[in-house]
Motif scaffolding. Structure first.
Motif, short mmCIF file in Angstrom:
data_model
loop_
_atom_site.label_atom_id
_atom_site.label_comp_id
_atom_site.label_asym_id
_atom_site.label_seq_id
_atom_site.Cartn_x
_atom_site.Cartn_y
_atom_site.Cartn_z
N ASN A 299 0.82 -1.21 0.00
CA ASN A 299 0.00 0.00 0.00
C ASN A 299 0.85 1.26 0.00
O ASN A 299 0.49 2.27 -0.61
CB ASN A 299 -0.92 0.01 1.22
N GLU A 300 1.99 1.21 0.69
CA GLU A 300 2.85 2.39 0.78
C GLU A 300 3.39 2.79 -0.59
O GLU A 300 3.57 3.98 -0.86
CB GLU A 300 4.00 2.10 1.75
N ARG A 301 3.63 1.81 -1.45
CA ARG A 301 4.14 2.13 -2.78
C ARG A 301 3.10 2.86 -3.61
O ARG A 301 3.43 3.74 -4.41
CB ARG A 301 4.56 0.83 -3.49
N LEU A 302 1.84 2.52 -3.44
CA LEU A 302 0.78 3.21 -4.17
C LEU A 302 0.61 4.65 -3.69
O LEU A 302 0.00 5.47 -4.40
CB LEU A 302 -0.54 2.46 -4.02
N MET A 303 1.11 4.94 -2.48
CA MET A 303 1.03 6.31 -1.98
C MET A 303 2.19 7.16 -2.47
O MET A 303 2.06 8.39 -2.58
CB MET A 303 1.03 6.30 -0.45
N THR A 304 3.33 6.54 -2.78
CA THR A 304 4.53 7.31 -3.13
C THR A 304 4.86 7.26 -4.62
O THR A 304 5.37 8.23 -5.17
CB THR A 304 5.74 6.79 -2.32
N ASP A 305 4.59 6.12 -5.28
CA ASP A 305 4.91 6.01 -6.70
C ASP A 305 3.80 6.58 -7.57
O ASP A 305 2.67 6.80 -7.12
CB ASP A 305 5.14 4.53 -7.08
N GLU A 306 4.15 6.79 -8.83
CA GLU A 306 3.16 7.28 -9.79
C GLU A 306 2.28 6.12 -10.23
O GLU A 306 2.76 5.06 -10.65
CB GLU A 306 3.86 7.90 -11.00
N VAL A 307 0.97 6.31 -10.15
CA VAL A 307 0.00 5.27 -10.47
C VAL A 307 -0.95 5.80 -11.54
O VAL A 307 -1.48 6.91 -11.42
CB VAL A 307 -0.81 4.84 -9.22
N GLU A 308 -1.14 5.00 -12.59
CA GLU A 308 -2.12 5.33 -13.61
C GLU A 308 -3.41 4.58 -13.30
O GLU A 308 -3.45 3.36 -13.29
CB GLU A 308 -1.63 4.91 -15.00
#
Length: 427
Positions: A299-308
């Motif tokens: 979940n933390e990656r979806l908060m920090t990385d760019e998500v399309e």
């Protein structure tokens, strides 16, 4: 002198028979089991069609078993409380009552989702308890468990305390699981909440039920929370270092559900992973790709990385289909045929309608860009473009529109001599 009642001779003959109480106990068992079977059949015939007609085939077997065991236990309890029989008959009725209670506990445990082995252990324990309580053996057992004790500091812990703690924990676990299942089912069926809000409230309900069950168990067991003050510092240090990522992912998951940026069913692209969100868990988001692979993204990656997010505000997605035609073709005909090929494709939307534009005049032909819209990106994008390409190919062959083949012209000048190896090296 009063005359005896007409039935008195029959009672005297019955009392003179050997094992008359034992025969009566067997008759009572038969009547109780018959009443249980009849009640189960009536419940399956009249109760289920009225309450849950769609799930009758699934609920009927378990409801019949629950009703049969419960009614049998109630009838036997009533007979045991009305009259006292000799020890042999009382043993028969106590065994029947214990078996009925054990069967009822087994069905309840299985309905709550416990494994067969755990449900069997619970039913066996209840069978022993019922038999001991009816035959007067429970009090000596309790006294013996209480005498077997040991001292831990200033506190005395007996086997009875351990048995009570295990039994209470099991009861709290079953109660919390049943309550949580009901709450999750109610939230999942609520039409006032969207998919993200349902997942959020289900996660909050899980945390709340588990927390309440823990504090209720601590209160009922009489555990002094001040005794745990020594470990609070070490526990906080462990959370700070060892569980930092876990808590970060938990909080990130709650934030994702609160702001509704990602919800189950969305089509997202994170790095090289493209697929639709299958589940938002406590630690990670499950993304299911078209290859059938399930990627667990923290979940933390979806908060920090760019998500399309292809379906954040709308599920409509525009797809570009590029192709090339020869210079000597009718360009307007090629444009019209491309739009026609996209229009007859089943997954291409009619509104917005497909459009086709000339992109550039390339080295080998005229570059076209066909733009189409689809509303189901989770079903794949490559299959749509492939279908459109096939239809364009068929229409172009039918109407004589050709696609260019790259060509290279090599020209040799007769007066030019090839350079020698030395000259090429020097040059």
């Amino acid at each position: 002198m009063e005359h005896d009642a007409w039935w008195q001779p029959f009672l005297d003959r019955w009392a003179a028979l050997p094992f008359h109480d034992l025969i009566a106990a067997v008759a009572i068992l038969s009547v109780a089991l018959l009443l249980g079977v009849v009640a189960g059949r009536l419940a399956c015939r009249y109760l289920i069609p009225a309450l849950a007609p769609r799930h009758a085939s699934v609920i009927s077997p378990r409801l019949m078993a629950l009703t049969r065991s419960g009614v049998t236990a109630l009838v036997l309890t009533a007979f045991l409380g009305i009259r006292g029989l000799d020890p042999g008959a009382d043993l028969v009725l106590a065994a029947g009552l214990g078996i009925a209670v054990a069967a009822l506990a087994y069905e309840v445990a299985r309905a709550l989702g416990l494994q067969s082995r755990a449900a069997s252990l619970i039913s066996l324990a209840l069978l022993v308890i019922v038999l001991a309580s009816r035959l007067g053996g429970l009090a000596p057992l309790i006294a013996g468990l209480d005498r077997a004790s040991m001292g831990v500091g200033s506190r005395r812990i007996s086997l009875l305390d351990i048995v009570n703690a295990v039994g209470l924990s099991l009861v709290l676990f079953l109660a919390a699981r049943a309550l949580l299942a009901s709450i999750l089912r109610w939230i999942g069926q609520s039409r006032l909440l969207d998919a993200a809000q349902r997942v959020l409230f289900q996660k909050l309900a899980q945390i709340a039920v588990v927390t309440v069950a823990i504090f209720v168990g601590i209160d009922l067991l009489g555990i002094d929370l001040t005794a745990l003050a020594v470990f609070s510092g070490a526990f906080g240090l462990a959370i700070g270092f060892g569980l930092q990522k876990t808590l970060g992912n938990l909080i990130a998951g709650l934030i994702l559900l609160l702001d509704r940026s990602i919800k189950p069913g969305d089509v997202i692209a994170v790095g090289d992973t493209f697929g639709w969100v299958n589940k938002i868990g406590v630690r990670a988001v499950s993304v299911l790709t078209r290859d059938g692979k399930e990627h667990l993204i923290p979940n933390e990656r979806l908060m920090t990385d760019e998500v399309e997010n292809w379906s954040f505000s709308s599920r409509d997605v525009r797809v570009h289909v590029g192709f090339r035609v020869s210079f000597d073709c009718d360009l307007r005909l090629a444009q019209r045929l491309a739009v026609e090929a996209a229009t007859i494709s089943p997954r291409v939307l009619k509104d917005p309608a497909p459009v086709c534009w000339i992109k550039e005049f390339g080295d080998n032909g005229v570059e076209f860009d066909l733009r189409i819209w689809i509303d189901s990106p989770e079903a794949g994008v490559g299959n749509v473009t492939s279908d459109v390409f096939f239809r364009i190919w068929d229409l172009f062959k039918e109407h004589g529109v050709t696609m260019p083949v790259p060509q290279r012209d090599l020209r040799f000048h007769p007066g030019q001599q090839p350079a020698t190896k030395t000259e090429r090296h020097e040059g």
